[in-house]
Design a protein around this motif. Structure first.
Motif, mmCIF file in Angstrom:
data_model
loop_
_atom_site.group_PDB
_atom_site.id
_atom_site.type_symbol
_atom_site.label_atom_id
_atom_site.label_comp_id
_atom_site.label_asym_id
_atom_site.label_seq_id
_atom_site.Cartn_x
_atom_site.Cartn_y
_atom_site.Cartn_z
ATOM 1 N N SER A 215 0.863 -1.197 0.000
ATOM 2 C CA SER A 215 0.000 0.000 0.000
ATOM 3 C C SER A 215 0.897 1.243 0.000
ATOM 4 N N PRO A 216 0.343 2.403 -0.399
ATOM 5 C CA PRO A 216 1.130 3.655 -0.409
ATOM 6 C C PRO A 216 1.756 3.970 0.949
ATOM 7 N N GLY A 217 1.012 3.696 2.030
ATOM 8 C CA GLY A 217 1.547 3.990 3.367
ATOM 9 C C GLY A 217 2.770 3.150 3.674
ATOM 10 N N VAL A 218 2.726 1.875 3.309
ATOM 11 C CA VAL A 218 3.874 0.990 3.559
ATOM 12 C C VAL A 218 5.033 1.420 2.675
ATOM 13 N N GLN A 219 4.736 1.770 1.416
ATOM 14 C CA GLN A 219 5.798 2.236 0.523
ATOM 15 C C GLN A 219 6.486 3.476 1.094
ATOM 16 N N ARG A 220 5.697 4.400 1.643
ATOM 17 C CA ARG A 220 6.296 5.614 2.225
ATOM 18 C C ARG A 220 7.138 5.265 3.453
ATOM 19 N N GLY A 227 15.970 6.046 4.131
ATOM 20 C CA GLY A 227 16.634 7.354 4.205
ATOM 21 C C GLY A 227 15.945 8.449 3.423
ATOM 22 N N ILE A 228 14.733 8.167 2.894
ATOM 23 C CA ILE A 228 14.010 9.183 2.114
ATOM 24 C C ILE A 228 12.935 9.818 3.004
ATOM 25 N N GLY A 229 12.858 11.134 3.011
ATOM 26 C CA GLY A 229 11.800 11.797 3.787
ATOM 27 C C GLY A 229 12.371 12.480 5.019
ATOM 28 N N GLU A 230 11.502 12.863 5.940
ATOM 29 C CA GLU A 230 11.885 13.668 7.102
ATOM 30 C C GLU A 230 12.571 12.814 8.169
ATOM 31 N N ALA A 231 13.713 13.343 8.631
ATOM 32 C CA ALA A 231 14.441 12.744 9.768
ATOM 33 C C ALA A 231 14.436 11.215 9.704
ATOM 34 N N PRO A 232 14.944 10.649 8.603
ATOM 35 C CA PRO A 232 14.956 9.177 8.520
ATOM 36 C C PRO A 232 15.990 8.602 9.466
ATOM 37 N N PRO A 233 15.793 7.349 9.864
ATOM 38 C CA PRO A 233 16.798 6.691 10.713
ATOM 39 C C PRO A 233 18.005 6.339 9.844
ATOM 40 N N SER A 234 19.111 6.087 10.515
ATOM 41 C CA SER A 234 20.295 5.671 9.755
ATOM 42 C C SER A 234 20.476 4.166 9.984
ATOM 43 N N LEU A 235 19.912 3.378 9.046
ATOM 44 C CA LEU A 235 19.891 1.928 9.232
ATOM 45 C C LEU A 235 20.561 1.233 8.054
ATOM 46 N N SER A 236 21.079 0.041 8.326
ATOM 47 C CA SER A 236 21.559 -0.826 7.237
ATOM 48 C C SER A 236 20.498 -1.877 6.942
ATOM 49 N N ALA A 237 20.463 -2.330 5.707
ATOM 50 C CA ALA A 237 19.494 -3.371 5.313
ATOM 51 C C ALA A 237 20.108 -4.746 5.558
ATOM 52 N N ARG A 238 19.341 -5.586 6.218
ATOM 53 C CA ARG A 238 19.742 -6.990 6.389
ATOM 54 C C ARG A 238 18.476 -7.832 6.268
ATOM 55 N N TYR A 239 18.441 -8.747 5.310
ATOM 56 C CA TYR A 239 17.263 -9.608 5.147
ATOM 57 C C TYR A 239 17.736 -10.998 4.762
ATOM 58 N N ILE A 240 17.566 -11.938 5.696
ATOM 59 C CA ILE A 240 18.121 -13.278 5.490
ATOM 60 C C ILE A 240 17.125 -14.193 4.781
ATOM 61 N N GLY A 241 15.813 -13.838 4.958
ATOM 62 C CA GLY A 241 14.785 -14.719 4.395
ATOM 63 C C GLY A 241 14.460 -15.842 5.372
ATOM 64 N N ALA A 322 5.773 3.129 11.443
ATOM 65 C CA ALA A 322 5.046 2.356 10.418
ATOM 66 C C ALA A 322 3.549 2.562 10.592
ATOM 67 N N GLU A 323 3.088 2.484 11.844
ATOM 68 C CA GLU A 323 1.649 2.677 12.123
ATOM 69 C C GLU A 323 1.199 4.074 11.693
ATOM 70 N N ARG A 324 2.073 5.071 11.921
ATOM 71 C CA ARG A 324 1.684 6.446 11.531
ATOM 72 C C ARG A 324 1.538 6.566 10.018
ATOM 73 N N PHE A 325 2.491 6.016 9.276
ATOM 74 C CA PHE A 325 2.407 6.098 7.806
ATOM 75 C C PHE A 325 1.159 5.364 7.310
ATOM 76 N N ILE A 326 0.878 4.207 7.911
ATOM 77 C CA ILE A 326 -0.262 3.411 7.438
ATOM 78 C C ILE A 326 -1.575 4.068 7.833
ATOM 79 N N CYS A 327 -1.641 4.599 9.062
ATOM 80 C CA CYS A 327 -2.891 5.264 9.494
ATOM 81 C C CYS A 327 -3.128 6.540 8.691
ATOM 82 N N LEU A 328 -2.050 7.229 8.349
ATOM 83 C CA LEU A 328 -2.196 8.444 7.515
ATOM 84 C C LEU A 328 -2.818 8.046 6.177
ATOM 85 N N GLU A 329 -2.329 6.937 5.638
ATOM 86 C CA GLU A 329 -2.861 6.447 4.358
ATOM 87 C C GLU A 329 -4.337 6.094 4.520
ATOM 88 N N ASP A 330 -4.665 5.473 5.680
ATOM 89 C CA ASP A 330 -6.070 5.122 5.938
ATOM 90 C C ASP A 330 -6.912 6.394 5.902
#
Ligand code: P6P
Length: 337
Positions: A215-220, A227-241, A322-330
């Motif tokens: 959904s648009p909220g999850v995409q945002r 790192g896109i948007g206001e005050a993003p966190p500085s995180l590394s991506a790790r996804y093992i599956g 995440a909840e804020r982005f999704i609720c905003l989309e709602d």
């Protein structure tokens, strides 16, 4: 750490005085199952246990032999001890009722015997997830209703991670504690007492190849994580599956794991009862939070044994974002409707 504490000693030292011992012995049973399953996973490539067993599980996924083995080990170890009145496994659509010839106990165990089993053949860490409830009514114990409880009512939860080492991490509501298996003499030794989620997160875990299905909220939200948007966190991506492996690393280093719902798979992929729920219990015990994007996982009451859910789990500030982005989309959706 100067002392050597086995999991059995730790469980015994930390069981409440009023305890009957049933839960204590059930945790022992789980530790034994973990050792037996670990002995197979460590030699997966050598005993021709690789490859699909040919059957498919309730999710329609081809079953690897190891997850069938793990399911059977847990069932055979736990169905006759008089500690359980019901079990629910990812590998079996119907509940595992206790055979009439055995006494029923007061507890229900829900479990994913081997999560991430598609990683077996490529030697990536895999895991077992379990949750334990008390039955709702001692007189009527063993009904399906006993398993359909919100994760907030769990009395214990944990996972076993079959990785570079085998770890058993569990909580009975008094903090989260990690034990590492010493294969030389088959004992789980206390290695991570009172695990707490680091305040500053380091990682985010999500399969970004599904971006266009979100959904648009999850995409945002995921853009923000990157790192896109206001005050993003500085995180590394790790996804093992492998959920248990990603969860464990994020628990130790701080971060968030996300498996959002996708178009065409509204309820998400992960299972509420024996994956998201027990991990949510652990995460909150360690100082974090778990949500389906709109509400705490701990508050969701399952209506079916194998129902699926979206999952955002880790540092509370990240999950609430995440909840804020999704609720905003709602809200935007409601305005548009
Ligand atoms: P995908 C494994 O099948 C699992 O249930 C989790 O362990 C893992 O995090 C996720 O699914 C991986 O799913 O769609 O990214 O391959």
């Amino acid at each position: 750490m100067s002392t050597v504490t086995t999991i059995e000693r730790f469980i015994l030292d930390h069981q409440p005085e009023y305890a009957s011992g049933e839960l204590t012995y059930l945790l022992y049973d789980i530790a034994l199952a973990a050792k037996i399953i670990a002995s197979k996973t460590m030699r997966a490539g050598l005993v021709d246990i690789l490859g699909a067993a040919g059957a498919t599980n309730v999710q329609g996924e081809s079953q690897q032999k190891l997850d069938v083995f793990a399911h059977e080990i847990i069932r055979k170890l736990c169905d006759h001890t008089g500690r359980l009145c019901l079990m629910v496994s990812e590998e079996q659509e119907e509940p595992l009722y206790i055979p009439a010839k055995y006494a029923k106990g007061s507890y229900v165990m829900v479990f994913d015997p081997l999560d991430g089993s598609s990683n077996i053949d490529v030697n990536v860490s895999i895991g077992t997830i379990f949750g334990i409830y008390r039955c709702l009514d001692e007189e009527l114990r063993g009904r399906v209703e006993d398993a359909l409880q919100p994760a907030g009512d769990l009395v214990a939860a944990g996972y076993i991670l079959y990785g570079a080492s085998t770890m058993l991490v569990y909580s009975t509501g008094e903090g989260v504690h990690g034990f590492t298996l010493n294969p030389e003499y088959g004992e789980f030794l206390l290695s991570y007492p009172d695990m707490r989620l680091p305040e500053t997160p380091a990682y985010y875990s999500v399969n970004s190849s599904y971006y266009n299905r979100w959904s648009p909220g999850v995409q945002r939200f995921v853009n923000w994580l990157q790192g896109i948007g206001e005050a993003p966190p500085s995180l590394s991506a790790r996804y093992i599956g492998s959920l248990v492996a990603d969860f464990h690393r994020n628990l130790l280093r701080g971060g968030i794991y996300c498996y959002p719902a996708e178009s065409g798979r509204g309820g998400g992929k992960l299972r509420l009862l024996y994956e998201a729920g027990p991990l949510a219990f652990l995460m909150e015990q360690a100082g974090g939070y778990a949500s389906d994007g709109r509400q705490s996982i701990l508050k969701i009451c399952p209506t079916s044994l194998h129902q699926r859910t979206s999952l955002f789990i880790g540092n509370r500030n990240l999950v609430e974002q995440a909840e804020r982005f999704i609720c905003l989309e709602d809200g935007e959706q409601k305005t548009a409707d």
